[in-house]
Design a protein around this motif. Sequence first.
Motif, PDB file in Angstrom:
ATOM      1  N   THR A 101       2.796   5.248  14.617  1.00  0.00           N
ATOM      2  CA  THR A 101       3.816   4.211  14.511  1.00  0.00           C
ATOM      3  C   THR A 101       3.205   2.822  14.411  1.00  0.00           C
ATOM      4  N   SER A 102       2.010   2.655  14.972  1.00  0.00           N
ATOM      5  CA  SER A 102       1.388   1.336  14.880  1.00  0.00           C
ATOM      6  C   SER A 102      -0.106   1.436  14.639  1.00  0.00           C
ATOM      7  N   ILE A 103      -0.594   0.484  13.874  1.00  0.00           N
ATOM      8  CA  ILE A 103      -2.020   0.423  13.566  1.00  0.00           C
ATOM      9  C   ILE A 103      -2.436  -1.036  13.553  1.00  0.00           C
ATOM     10  N   THR A 104      -3.577  -1.313  14.155  1.00  0.00           N
ATOM     11  CA  THR A 104      -4.097  -2.669  14.150  1.00  0.00           C
ATOM     12  C   THR A 104      -5.321  -2.710  13.242  1.00  0.00           C
ATOM     13  N   ILE A 105      -5.217  -3.530  12.195  1.00  0.00           N
ATOM     14  CA  ILE A 105      -6.337  -3.711  11.271  1.00  0.00           C
ATOM     15  C   ILE A 105      -6.954  -5.073  11.574  1.00  0.00           C
ATOM     16  N   PRO A 106      -8.228  -5.100  11.927  1.00  0.00           N
ATOM     17  CA  PRO A 106      -8.856  -6.389  12.268  1.00  0.00           C
ATOM     18  C   PRO A 106      -9.172  -7.219  11.026  1.00  0.00           C
ATOM     19  N   ASP A 107      -9.429  -8.514  11.214  1.00  0.00           N
ATOM     20  CA  ASP A 107      -9.712  -9.353  10.042  1.00  0.00           C
ATOM     21  C   ASP A 107     -11.165  -9.290   9.585  1.00  0.00           C
ATOM     22  N   SER A 108     -11.839  -8.197   9.976  1.00  0.00           N
ATOM     23  CA  SER A 108     -13.173  -7.919   9.429  1.00  0.00           C
ATOM     24  C   SER A 108     -13.048  -7.001   8.211  1.00  0.00           C
ATOM     25  N   VAL A 109     -11.887  -6.354   8.085  1.00  0.00           N
ATOM     26  CA  VAL A 109     -11.682  -5.381   7.002  1.00  0.00           C
ATOM     27  C   VAL A 109     -11.427  -6.082   5.677  1.00  0.00           C
ATOM     28  N   VAL A 124       6.113   1.920  10.847  1.00  0.00           N
ATOM     29  CA  VAL A 124       7.241   1.017  10.602  1.00  0.00           C
ATOM     30  C   VAL A 124       6.783  -0.311  10.002  1.00  0.00           C
ATOM     31  N   SER A 125       5.698  -0.844  10.533  1.00  0.00           N
ATOM     32  CA  SER A 125       5.204  -2.104   9.978  1.00  0.00           C
ATOM     33  C   SER A 125       3.690  -2.125  10.050  1.00  0.00           C
ATOM     34  N   ILE A 126       3.122  -2.914   9.172  1.00  0.00           N
ATOM     35  CA  ILE A 126       1.672  -3.032   9.159  1.00  0.00           C
ATOM     36  C   ILE A 126       1.321  -4.457   8.777  1.00  0.00           C
ATOM     37  N   LYS A 127       0.371  -5.028   9.521  1.00  0.00           N
ATOM     38  CA  LYS A 127      -0.064  -6.381   9.205  1.00  0.00           C
ATOM     39  C   LYS A 127      -1.424  -6.278   8.514  1.00  0.00           C
ATOM     40  N   ILE A 128      -1.452  -6.725   7.279  1.00  0.00           N
ATOM     41  CA  ILE A 128      -2.705  -6.703   6.530  1.00  0.00           C
ATOM     42  C   ILE A 128      -3.349  -8.078   6.685  1.00  0.00           C
ATOM     43  N   PRO A 129      -4.538  -8.102   7.266  1.00  0.00           N
ATOM     44  CA  PRO A 129      -5.163  -9.400   7.549  1.00  0.00           C
ATOM     45  C   PRO A 129      -5.645 -10.134   6.297  1.00  0.00           C
ATOM     46  N   ASN A 130      -5.884 -11.432   6.462  1.00  0.00           N
ATOM     47  CA  ASN A 130      -6.323 -12.318   5.383  1.00  0.00           C
ATOM     48  C   ASN A 130      -7.667 -11.986   4.752  1.00  0.00           C
ATOM     49  N   CYS A 143       4.923   6.242   2.878  1.00  0.00           N
ATOM     50  CA  CYS A 143       5.139   5.668   4.211  1.00  0.00           C
ATOM     51  C   CYS A 143       6.623   5.325   4.262  1.00  0.00           C
ATOM     52  N   ILE A 144       7.432   6.327   4.512  1.00  0.00           N
ATOM     53  CA  ILE A 144       8.879   6.203   4.317  1.00  0.00           C
ATOM     54  C   ILE A 144       9.586   5.324   5.342  1.00  0.00           C
ATOM     55  N   SER A 145       8.897   4.989   6.445  1.00  0.00           N
ATOM     56  CA  SER A 145       9.531   4.135   7.457  1.00  0.00           C
ATOM     57  C   SER A 145       9.189   2.654   7.288  1.00  0.00           C
ATOM     58  N   LEU A 146       8.253   2.355   6.397  1.00  0.00           N
ATOM     59  CA  LEU A 146       7.861   0.953   6.182  1.00  0.00           C
ATOM     60  C   LEU A 146       9.035   0.184   5.593  1.00  0.00           C
ATOM     61  N   THR A 147       9.409  -0.916   6.238  1.00  0.00           N
ATOM     62  CA  THR A 147      10.531  -1.703   5.721  1.00  0.00           C
ATOM     63  C   THR A 147      10.085  -3.002   5.055  1.00  0.00           C
ATOM     64  N   CYS A 148       8.996  -3.587   5.555  1.00  0.00           N
ATOM     65  CA  CYS A 148       8.529  -4.804   4.902  1.00  0.00           C
ATOM     66  C   CYS A 148       7.011  -4.877   4.969  1.00  0.00           C
ATOM     67  N   ASN A 168      12.163   2.970   1.922  1.00  0.00           N
ATOM     68  CA  ASN A 168      12.891   2.027   2.781  1.00  0.00           C
ATOM     69  C   ASN A 168      12.307   0.624   2.765  1.00  0.00           C
ATOM     70  N   LEU A 169      11.382   0.393   1.854  1.00  0.00           N
ATOM     71  CA  LEU A 169      10.759  -0.922   1.748  1.00  0.00           C
ATOM     72  C   LEU A 169      11.780  -1.914   1.210  1.00  0.00           C
ATOM     73  N   LYS A 170      12.124  -2.881   2.047  1.00  0.00           N
ATOM     74  CA  LYS A 170      13.138  -3.864   1.663  1.00  0.00           C
ATOM     75  C   LYS A 170      12.523  -5.161   1.157  1.00  0.00           C
ATOM     76  N   SER A 171      11.313  -5.485   1.641  1.00  0.00           N
ATOM     77  CA  SER A 171      10.677  -6.695   1.143  1.00  0.00           C
ATOM     78  C   SER A 171       9.168  -6.490   1.020  1.00  0.00           C
ATOM     79  N   LEU A 172       8.648  -6.983  -0.081  1.00  0.00           N
ATOM     80  CA  LEU A 172       7.234  -6.888  -0.372  1.00  0.00           C
ATOM     81  C   LEU A 172       6.794  -8.232  -0.911  1.00  0.00           C
ATOM     82  N   THR A 173       5.901  -8.915  -0.191  1.00  0.00           N
ATOM     83  CA  THR A 173       5.433 -10.216  -0.637  1.00  0.00           C
ATOM     84  C   THR A 173       4.049 -10.038  -1.244  1.00  0.00           C
ATOM     85  N   ILE A 174       3.959 -10.380  -2.526  1.00  0.00           N
ATOM     86  CA  ILE A 174       2.710 -10.223  -3.268  1.00  0.00           C
ATOM     87  C   ILE A 174       2.133 -11.604  -3.563  1.00  0.00           C
ATOM     88  N   PRO A 175       0.821 -11.779  -3.332  1.00  0.00           N
ATOM     89  CA  PRO A 175       0.214 -13.097  -3.580  1.00  0.00           C
ATOM     90  C   PRO A 175       0.177 -13.464  -5.064  1.00  0.00           C
TER      91      PRO A 175
END
Length: 176
Positions: A101-109, A124-130, A143-148, A168-175
């Motif tokens: 349900t949760s994963i932490t990706i560090p900003d070294s990746v 459900v959600s994932i934060k992709i670092p800078n 990843c059927i539970s990902l919403t944004c 179920n992805l409702k919002s996707l922000t692309i650079p």
Amino acid sequence: GSEMCIRDRSYNIPDSVTSIGDWAFIGCTSLTSITIPNGVTSIGDYAFYGCTSLTSIPIPNSVSSIGKCAFENCLSLTSITIPSSVTSVSNNTFSNCESLTSITIPDSVVSIGNYAFSNCEALVSIKIPNSVTSIGEDAFKECISLTCILLPDSVTSIGDGAFEFCKNLKSLTIPN
């Protein structure tokens, strides 16, 4: 190691161990918990593949590389924190971890491999670092539970099917 851990539900890897080899605990279906000591620097390919009863696995900060398919088909794994010394999430590393349900990706990746999180149905959600510049093919497929999902400006390449069947992805922000 397989015969040993088939019997044991929990296992402490000795402190003298510095690397976990390829296929080390593959298919240890009765293993529910494992302790990785602080001196371990690498986890090999398929190391914990198919450890279907493993619910959590704390990865120490000493680990700088995690091999392909290392935690694939770990069906009971609910959360994972990737240590801040890891620079890439390899192909299929967490594929089919359907309870994650949760994963932490560090900003070294800097890169997320092909099928890295495919079929992580509970994510459900994932934060992709800078720091991430590339996302592989089918990385988050099904990843059927990902919403944004918010992709940072650092991302310059997204592989084919990266978010395929994320219904179920409702919002996707692309650079830009």
